[in-house]
Design an enzyme around this catalytic site. Structure first.
Site, short mmCIF file in Angstrom:
data_model
loop_
_atom_site.label_atom_id
_atom_site.label_comp_id
_atom_site.label_asym_id
_atom_site.label_seq_id
_atom_site.Cartn_x
_atom_site.Cartn_y
_atom_site.Cartn_z
N ARG A 101 0.89 -1.18 0.00
CA ARG A 101 0.00 0.00 0.00
C ARG A 101 0.91 1.22 0.00
O ARG A 101 1.61 1.49 0.99
CB ARG A 101 -0.90 -0.01 1.23
CG ARG A 101 -1.59 1.32 1.45
CD ARG A 101 -2.73 1.25 2.41
NE ARG A 101 -3.88 0.60 1.80
CZ ARG A 101 -5.12 0.65 2.30
NH1 ARG A 101 -5.36 1.30 3.42
NH2 ARG A 101 -6.12 0.04 1.68
N HIS A 128 -7.12 0.84 -6.53
CA HIS A 128 -7.35 -0.04 -5.37
C HIS A 128 -8.08 -1.31 -5.86
O HIS A 128 -9.24 -1.54 -5.52
CB HIS A 128 -8.19 0.72 -4.34
CG HIS A 128 -8.23 0.09 -2.98
ND1 HIS A 128 -7.46 -1.00 -2.62
CD2 HIS A 128 -8.95 0.42 -1.86
CE1 HIS A 128 -7.71 -1.30 -1.35
NE2 HIS A 128 -8.60 -0.47 -0.87
N GLN A 131 -10.02 -3.90 -3.48
CA GLN A 131 -11.32 -3.42 -2.99
C GLN A 131 -12.42 -3.74 -4.00
O GLN A 131 -13.50 -4.20 -3.64
CB GLN A 131 -11.24 -1.89 -2.78
CG GLN A 131 -12.54 -1.28 -2.33
CD GLN A 131 -12.94 -1.76 -0.94
OE1 GLN A 131 -12.16 -1.67 -0.01
NE2 GLN A 131 -14.16 -2.27 -0.79
N ASP A 224 -17.16 7.14 -1.57
CA ASP A 224 -15.87 6.95 -0.89
C ASP A 224 -15.52 8.27 -0.20
O ASP A 224 -16.10 9.32 -0.51
CB ASP A 224 -14.81 6.55 -1.93
CG ASP A 224 -13.43 6.29 -1.32
OD1 ASP A 224 -13.33 6.09 -0.09
OD2 ASP A 224 -12.44 6.29 -2.09
N CYS A 265 -16.45 1.75 0.55
CA CYS A 265 -15.31 0.86 0.85
C CYS A 265 -14.85 0.98 2.29
O CYS A 265 -14.17 0.09 2.79
CB CYS A 265 -14.17 1.14 -0.11
SG CYS A 265 -13.58 2.84 -0.02
N ARG A 293 -13.67 -8.45 1.59
CA ARG A 293 -12.23 -8.24 1.34
C ARG A 293 -11.47 -9.53 1.65
O ARG A 293 -10.57 -9.92 0.91
CB ARG A 293 -11.69 -7.09 2.22
CG ARG A 293 -12.25 -5.72 1.90
CD ARG A 293 -11.82 -5.22 0.55
NE ARG A 293 -10.38 -5.21 0.40
CZ ARG A 293 -9.58 -4.22 0.84
NH1 ARG A 293 -10.11 -3.17 1.42
NH2 ARG A 293 -8.27 -4.28 0.66
N1 CP Z 1 -11.24 -0.12 2.28
C1 CP Z 1 -9.98 -0.18 2.71
O1 CP Z 1 -9.04 -0.41 1.97
O2 CP Z 1 -9.83 0.04 4.04
P1 CP Z 1 -8.47 0.22 4.83
O3 CP Z 1 -7.90 1.56 4.45
O4 CP Z 1 -8.87 0.18 6.27
O5 CP Z 1 -7.53 -0.88 4.48
N1 NVA Z 2 -9.90 6.62 -1.49
C1 NVA Z 2 -9.58 6.15 -0.17
C2 NVA Z 2 -9.78 4.70 -0.04
C3 NVA Z 2 -9.56 4.16 1.34
C4 NVA Z 2 -9.67 2.69 1.42
C5 NVA Z 2 -8.16 6.53 0.18
O1 NVA Z 2 -7.28 6.48 -0.69
O2 NVA Z 2 -7.91 6.86 1.33
#
Ligand code: CP
Ligand code: NVA
Length: 308
Positions: A101, A128, A131, A224, A265, A293
């Site tokens: 990430r 992502h 997701q 989101d 999400c 997930r």
């Molecule tokens: N939806 C999602 O990716 O959540 P987190 O940021 O908690 O991993």
């Molecule tokens: N768009 C959001 C998604 C979180 C899972 C972010 O990047 O923080």
């Protein structure tokens, strides 16, 4: 299917294949309890996480393997001490799978370029994909199938989840509508690619700055955060102002199909991207979505490991 970097690179068949496996893994987890025995997943995090970290770590445990949490802020990698290329070459000698990430999408592309093990994108500023596989599994569970359904996304269009939803929906034959303010529309390149994917799958793509037009009759309403992890805190006030007309409110939700489901999400902020009434109401499936997930990613780990 060596890596999962973006759904852009996955064929519709590969997406349906992993969804089919996720259904099986969810229905009979005990049948997969030892399939990744002695295997190690490295989980690299440059941003925070609840769902992604826990679902991958629990998923590896449930598959008989092990996961290592690796915090980029305590790593020589990328901080000027050690290149991504050298780091991923070392990781490839010790682990069986790696997920990351990260902020910069270019960094995960570089990891994939030099890795000799499968690389999974666990979110970058750009996309992502994990997701969206869980999201498609959730829609399929709730609606029976995916083709021909309409998903409306409201809010930040220039967003990792939005971009991946556009790829995912257009590849599986779902109609996708994005309702975003003019200054926050999806990346042009993503839109152009998804128009083509949608044409191939016989579905449609609509981008509009009119939230009601986006939601009209939709089967799925999705939103989101307006403050993604990479957005600076000082932009919060101006973003609240520009995105407020795109809030999934109780009134806007009524424009969707009467049996529409609501998705986010997560993490979510009540009173921001959606009202409390919507996310805590009967149409919301956000916790089933979060649980998926786990199941979808177990299927991804199995596919990329070549054991299913
Ligand atoms: N939806 C999602 O990716 O959540 P987190 O940021 O908690 O991993
Ligand atoms: N768009 C959001 C998604 C979180 C899972 C972010 O990047 O923080």
């Amino acid at each position: 299917m060596k890596h999962l970097i973006s759904l852009k690179d996955w064929s519709p068949e590969a997406i349906f294949d992993v969804l089919d496996l996720a259904v099986k893994v969810k229905a009979a987890p005990e049948q997969y309890a030892d399939v990744l025995k002695q295997k190690t997943l490295l989980m690299i995090f440059e941003k925070p996480s609840l769902r992604t970290r826990i679902s991958f770590e629990a998923g590896m445990t449930q598959l008989g393997g092990h996961a290592i949490y690796y915090d980029m802020s305590t790593s020589p990698m990328g901080g000027g001490k050690e290149t991504i290329e050298d780091s991923i070459k070392v990781i490839s000698r010790m682990c069986d799978l790696v997920m990351a990430r990260l902020f910069r999408h270019e960094d995960i592309l570089e990891m994939a370029q030099y890795a000799t093990i499968p690389v999974i994108n666990a979110l970058t500023d750009n996309s992502h994909p994990c997701q969206i596989l869980a999201d498609l599994l959730t829609v399929q569970e709730k609606k029976g199938s995916l083709k021909g359904l309409t998903l409306a996304y409201l809010g930040d269009g220039f967003n990792n989840v939005t971009h991946s939803l556009m790829y995912g929906c257009s590849k599986v034959g779902m109609n996708i509508r994005i309702g975003s303010p003019e200054a926050h529309m999806p990346a042009v390149e993503v839109t152009e690619q998804c128009v083509e994917f949608a044409q191939e799958a016989g579905s449609g793509l609509l981008i509009t700055d009119d939230p009601a037009e986006a939601v009209q009759g939709a089967d799925v309403v999705y939103t989101d955060s307006w403050m993604s992890y990479h957005i600076p805190k000082e932009e919060e006030a101006s973003r609240i102002k520009v995105f407020t007309p795109y809030q999934v409110s109780d009134v806007l939700m009524e424009e969707a199909a009467t049996d529409a489901i609501f998705m986010n999400c997560l993490p979510a902020l009540r009173g921001a991207e959606q009202s409390a009434g919507v996310i805590d109401g009967p149409q919301s499936v956000v916790f089933d979505e979060a649980e998926n997930r786990l199941h979808a990613q177990k299927a991804v780990l199995l596919k990329l490991s070549g054991v299913a």
